[in-house]
Design an enzyme around this catalytic site. Structure first.
Site, PDB file in Angstrom:
ATOM      1  CB  SER A 205      -1.308  -0.113   1.718  1.00  0.00           C
ATOM      2  OG  SER A 205      -2.004   0.548   1.001  1.00  0.00           O
TER       3      SER A 205
ATOM      4  CG  ASP B  55      -4.655  -1.562   0.752  1.00  0.00           C
ATOM      5  OD1 ASP B  55      -3.330  -2.953   1.124  1.00  0.00           O
ATOM      6  OD2 ASP B  55      -4.199  -0.428   0.993  1.00  0.00           O
TER       7      ASP B  55
END
Length: 307
Positions: A41, A155
């Site tokens: 991320s 993510d």
């Protein structure tokens, strides 16, 4: 003796991830230069800036960014499975010069994403670094999924929030890991007082939700503001939308991180104290970067033993 191959695992954590910049600054000043950088991320974004030699440019942008500049990155498009489309974030990385193929960089880099269909983690080690970062930062409910090689990716924090295993797989002998969520779980909502700083809606969060309302109602953000003056307001006795979303993500990633680190411990674990920074508070870059530097300086004795 040749120095050991150093790996740096940069964890997920949205705006708190700007502390990774301070971590890298402090490590380099101490003469500790990572050979392998893996990120999940926001960790993938900062790691990409480092391997591309653009960390100073990212730091300058982050420290000078106003809430209006951050809001411009939030291109609301509700039909793509998230509030934010992500094209403006990619455009920012391109402007900073973070856009070459991963294989072209001198240092090993990889980003972690999650296959939305199977739930498995995906290691992005070649091809466009922009596409790798874009896939890794697709926070569920916030940033829309990215399509890559026929897969819809979200993510990497859903599967591997602190990618120690990926560093080890790329040949790192000494692994330094940064966990951004270590001090967030366990905070309780205080009904007797005003909401805590991390739960308070920032101007960025409020503006984003006004844009979302505008899209849904066919109105401009200023018209949406008249319809719903404070879209993130909550009554004192109940958590608001961002409270629920942010704390749910924190709980999930904390549980996954504890499990993964128990089986795949790094040699040194850095845990910046970032409880005062909310999910989208990217304007607190200076605070986050300073804390990143501080946690490295605190851990220098342990780091130097390994070096």
């Amino acid at each position: 003796m040749a120095h050991p191959k150093i790996g740096l695992a940069l964890g997920s954590g949205s705006a708190r991830g700007l502390s990774h910049i301070g971590v890298l600054d402090a490590l380099l000043e101490a003469g500790i230069e990572p050979d392998v950088v893996c990120g999940t991320s926001i960790g993938a974004l900062v790691g990409a800036a480092y391997v591309a030699g653009k960390l100073p440019a990212l730091r300058d942008w982050a420290e000078s960014a106003t809430w209006r500049q951050v809001v411009r990155l939030m291109d609301v498009r509700l039909s793509r499975g998230g509030l934010i489309d992500g094209k403006q974030i990619v455009a920012l990385l391109r402007r900073l010069g973070i856009d070459a193929p991963i294989e072209s960089y001198d240092k090993h880099f990889a980003a972690v994403a999650t296959d939305l269909s199977s739930g498995r983690e995906v290691w992005l080690q070649k091809g466009s670094i922009l596409e790798a970062v874009r896939a890794s930062i697709a926070i569920p409910g916030i940033v829309s999924p990215a399509q890559l090689d026929g897969k819809w990716l979200v993510d990497g924090g859903l599967s591997n929030p602190v990618p120690v295993s990926l560093c080890r797989a790329l040949g790192a002998e000494i692994i330094i890991a940064v966990n951004l969520n270590g001090d967030l779980v366990g905070r309780r909502f205080d009904k007797a007082r005003a909401m805590p700083p991390a739960a308070a809606p920032s101007r960025i969060s409020t503006e984003l939700f006004r844009r979302v309302l505008g899209k849904g109602l066919g109105a401009r953000p200023d018209e949406a503001a008249e319809i719903v003056p404070d879209p993130l307001a909550r009554i004192p006795s109940a958590p608001g939308y961002l409270d629920v979303l942010a704390n749910s993500l924190n709980i999930m990633q904390d549980h996954i991180t504890r499990t993964r680190l128990a089986g795949e411990p790094p040699h040194v674990l850095l845990v910046p104290r970032l409880g005062s920074i909310g999910l989208l508070e990217f304007t607190k870059a200076r605070e986050a970067i300073a804390e990143g530097r501080h946690c490295v300086q605190h851990a220098l004795p342990a780091l130097k033993r390994y070096m």
